[in-house]
Every structure is written in structure tokens, then in C-alpha cells.
Scaffold this motif. Structure first.
Motif, PDB file in Angstrom:
ATOM      1  N   SER A 140       0.834  -1.204   0.000  1.00 54.04           N
ATOM      2  CA  SER A 140       0.000   0.000   0.000  1.00 54.04           C
ATOM      3  C   SER A 140       0.867   1.252   0.000  1.00 54.04           C
ATOM      4  N   VAL A 141       0.386   2.270  -0.680  1.00 51.86           N
ATOM      5  CA  VAL A 141       1.036   3.582  -0.700  1.00 51.86           C
ATOM      6  C   VAL A 141      -0.043   4.639  -0.521  1.00 51.86           C
ATOM      7  N   GLU A 142       0.101   5.459   0.512  1.00 52.68           N
ATOM      8  CA  GLU A 142      -0.822   6.571   0.752  1.00 52.68           C
ATOM      9  C   GLU A 142      -0.055   7.879   0.644  1.00 52.68           C
ATOM     10  N   ILE A 143      -0.683   8.859   0.024  1.00 56.76           N
ATOM     11  CA  ILE A 143      -0.082  10.182  -0.157  1.00 56.76           C
ATOM     12  C   ILE A 143      -0.905  11.173   0.656  1.00 56.76           C
ATOM     13  N   ALA A 144      -0.238  11.939   1.510  1.00 54.27           N
ATOM     14  CA  ALA A 144      -0.967  12.865   2.395  1.00 54.27           C
ATOM     15  C   ALA A 144      -0.050  14.034   2.759  1.00 54.27           C
ATOM     16  N   GLY A 145      -0.535  14.863   3.681  1.00 54.71           N
ATOM     17  CA  GLY A 145       0.280  15.933   4.236  1.00 54.71           C
ATOM     18  C   GLY A 145       0.407  17.169   3.377  1.00 54.71           C
ATOM     19  N   PHE A 146      -0.431  17.301   2.337  1.00 49.61           N
ATOM     20  CA  PHE A 146      -0.295  18.441   1.430  1.00 49.61           C
ATOM     21  C   PHE A 146      -1.349  19.519   1.669  1.00 49.61           C
ATOM     22  N   GLU A 147      -2.055  19.453   2.783  1.00 52.77           N
ATOM     23  CA  GLU A 147      -3.105  20.456   3.024  1.00 52.77           C
ATOM     24  C   GLU A 147      -2.553  21.856   3.219  1.00 52.77           C
ATOM     25  N   HIS A 148      -1.293  21.967   3.605  1.00 51.61           N
ATOM     26  CA  HIS A 148      -0.671  23.289   3.771  1.00 51.61           C
ATOM     27  C   HIS A 148       0.345  23.585   2.664  1.00 51.61           C
ATOM     28  N   GLU A 198       5.111  21.238  -0.091  1.00 49.70           N
ATOM     29  CA  GLU A 198       6.384  21.081   0.619  1.00 49.70           C
ATOM     30  C   GLU A 198       6.265  20.085   1.770  1.00 49.70           C
ATOM     31  N   GLY A 199       5.069  19.958   2.330  1.00 48.98           N
ATOM     32  CA  GLY A 199       4.874  19.039   3.456  1.00 48.98           C
ATOM     33  C   GLY A 199       4.358  17.677   3.055  1.00 48.98           C
ATOM     34  N   MET A 200       4.368  17.355   1.756  1.00 53.02           N
ATOM     35  CA  MET A 200       3.784  16.104   1.295  1.00 53.02           C
ATOM     36  C   MET A 200       4.576  14.905   1.792  1.00 53.02           C
ATOM     37  N   THR A 201       3.842  13.889   2.246  1.00 58.69           N
ATOM     38  CA  THR A 201       4.442  12.659   2.738  1.00 58.69           C
ATOM     39  C   THR A 201       3.755  11.463   2.088  1.00 58.69           C
ATOM     40  N   MET A 202       4.423  10.322   2.196  1.00 58.57           N
ATOM     41  CA  MET A 202       3.813   9.059   1.808  1.00 58.57           C
ATOM     42  C   MET A 202       3.856   8.120   3.010  1.00 58.57           C
ATOM     43  N   ARG A 203       2.910   7.196   3.060  1.00 63.59           N
ATOM     44  CA  ARG A 203       2.954   6.093   4.009  1.00 63.59           C
ATOM     45  C   ARG A 203       3.038   4.820   3.178  1.00 63.59           C
ATOM     46  N   VAL A 204       4.217   4.214   3.216  1.00 62.36           N
ATOM     47  CA  VAL A 204       4.508   3.031   2.397  1.00 62.36           C
ATOM     48  C   VAL A 204       4.515   1.814   3.310  1.00 62.36           C
ATOM     49  N   ASP A 205       3.496   0.971   3.158  1.00 65.59           N
ATOM     50  CA  ASP A 205       3.327  -0.187   4.052  1.00 65.59           C
ATOM     51  C   ASP A 205       3.440   0.234   5.512  1.00 65.59           C
ATOM     52  N   GLY A 206       2.867   1.378   5.821  1.00 65.05           N
ATOM     53  CA  GLY A 206       2.850   1.867   7.204  1.00 65.05           C
ATOM     54  C   GLY A 206       4.026   2.738   7.576  1.00 65.05           C
TER      55      GLY A 206
END
Length: 255
Positions: A183-191, A194-202
Motif C-alpha cells: 500500500s502507498v498513501e499520499i498525504a500531508g499536502f493540506e498546507h 512542501e509538506g507532502m508525505t507518503m505512508r509506504v506499508d505503514g
């Protein structure tokens, strides 16, 4: 003599006019006959639609496409508005482009270019399938497909950041990261991106903005080493150009 010649000339002109009149009447009668014959043939059932061939569709069924076009078998092929019917198909988010070709007397060819599933969007309203431009294709139920990255949407996201999330999703697909990960989740871009992150297998991966292919290549190169380590990794930071920062849980950051 002059009067006789004048009378003869007038007589010849009248005869020519008479012949032209007969010719015009004959042509008119012929045109009417042809139009009448064409009408009879057109309405006789010769041009009734008996075959519809769809090409390029994988997501939409034959029944879906027939319903979108608003056509039924047996309709007069001559009267079907091909351009309008292509527009009806393109009203579906799954159809990027449609072309119709009539093959007389009774066949219709429909070529469809479908949208390609690009990513998933998860927000407070549910889970949605997106195309490469971020348009919603459909709402899904249940668990997300494992072959697509999930964009976790937060309200009040900064303008332009969602486009960056889509660009990162493209890089994830192009680099084949999901062939190695569950799994790959993309988040952290609400601001902002520059703050974008991924959660890769947790595991959290700090991406930042831009150079996504290069950053993912570094992550994939580093993955065997991360798996080898016994300690749990708190996060991986890829925002720096020439180094990767790995922070194990309960330890300070180190390159």
C-alpha cells in the motif's frame, strides 16, 4: 419579306422556349421520382440498424454504451446523429474520446478511448477512483485496489498541492513501487506540497515537492537495507538532494 422573316424568327424562339419548358418539366419529374424512390427505400427497413460494434471499451459494457448513446437496434441508420451520439458518450467520465462511423446499409462502428484509473482519493465522503487529471471516475465500496496509490484528502488544501499529489501518484505508478509494496498513501499536502508525505506499508516517507522519480528511485534502492534492519523505522526523509535521512524509532536522525 421583312415581316415574314420576323414572324419566322418569333416562331423559332417560341419553339425553343417550349422545348426548354418540356425539358425542365421532365427534369423536375425525374428529381421528384428519385426523391420519392429514395424516401421509399429509406423507410423500407433497408437501413435499419442491425449491428453495433464497439472497440476500445474495457470498463464500460456494451449495454452501458448503448444506453449512453440512446440508441436501439432497428433504428434508421440514416437518421442517427453520429456527432451528437459521440457527445453523449463523452458525458461519461470513463470516456475520453468517442468516434462513430456508419457502414451502410445497417452497421455502426463505435471507437471508444477510455480514461485510465490513475489513483484513489479518500476523503470524508468515501473512496473515489480518479483519472490522471484528478477527475472522479466513480465511487468505490470496500477496500481500495492494491495496484493504485491512495491520496488522502484533507479539507482546506492549498491551491496547486493536489496537482502535486497527482504527479507523485504518477511517479509511484511509473516507478513500479506498488509491485514491491502492499500500500502507498499520499498525504500531508493540506498546507502545501512542501509538506507532502507518503505512508509506504505503514512507514512514513517525507517527500517534499518535486523530483519524485529521483526520490522514489532512492527509496527503492534503500528498501532492502530498511527491511534488513531489526529496529522499526520512524520515518525516511527524501527531501534532501544528496542524502537520505532514516530515523529509527527512539533514535536520532542519521543519513
Amino acid at each position: 419579306m421583312k415581316r415574314a422573316r420576323k414572324g419566322q424568327s418569333t416562331s423559332r424562339r417560341n419553339r425553343r422556349r417550349g422545348r426548354r419548358g418540356v425539358t425542365l418539366l421532365s427534369l423536375g419529374a425525374l428529381v421528384l421520382a428519385l426523391l420519392g424512390g429514395f424516401y421509399l427505400v429509406a423507410e423500407s427497413g433497408v437501413f435499419s440498424l442491425r449491428s453495433v460494434e464497439f472497440r476500445g471499451n474495457t470498463q464500460l459494457s456494451r449495454r452501458d454504451l448503448m444506453t449512453l448513446m440512446g440508441v436501439e437496434m432497428g433504428e434508421n441508420l440514416l437518421k442517427l446523429p453520429a456527432r451528437e451520439m459521440a457527445g453523449y458518450l463523452e458525458h461519461s467520465p470513463w470516456v475520453r474520446d468517442a468516434k462513430l462511423r456508419k457502414e451502410y446499409p445497417d452497421r455502426l462502428i463505435v471507437k471508444v478511448e477510455e480514461s485510465v484509473p490513475h489513483a484513489l482519493l479518500r476523503n470524508s465522503r468515501g473512496l473515489f477512483l480518479l483519472d490522471e487529471e484528478g477527475r472522479v471516475l466513480e465511487k468505490l465500496a470496500g477496500e481500495p485496489p492494491a495496484f493504485l496509490p491512495v491520496i488522502v484528502d484533507a479539507s482546506g488544501r492549498k491551491e496547486g498541492a493536489f496537482a502535486e499529489a497527482l504527479a507523485l501518484a504518477s511517479a509511484v505508478r511509473d516507478m513500479g513501487l506498488l509491485r514491491e509494496k502492499e500500500s502507498v498513501e499520499i498525504a500531508g499536502f493540506e498546507h502545501g506540497a512542501e509538506g507532502m508525505t507518503m505512508r509506504v506499508d505503514g512507514m512514513q516517507v517525507r517527500m517534499g515537492q518535486g523530483m519524485y522519480a529521483e526520490k522514489l528511485a532512492r527509496l527503492m534502492e534503500l528498501s532492502p537495507e530498511i527491511r534488513r534492519r531489526a529496529e522499526k523505522v520512524q520515518y525516511v526523509d527524501l527531501r534532501f538532494k544528496d542524502r537520505v535521512v532514516v530515523k529509527p524509532a527512539g533514535a536520532g536522525a542519521r543519513p
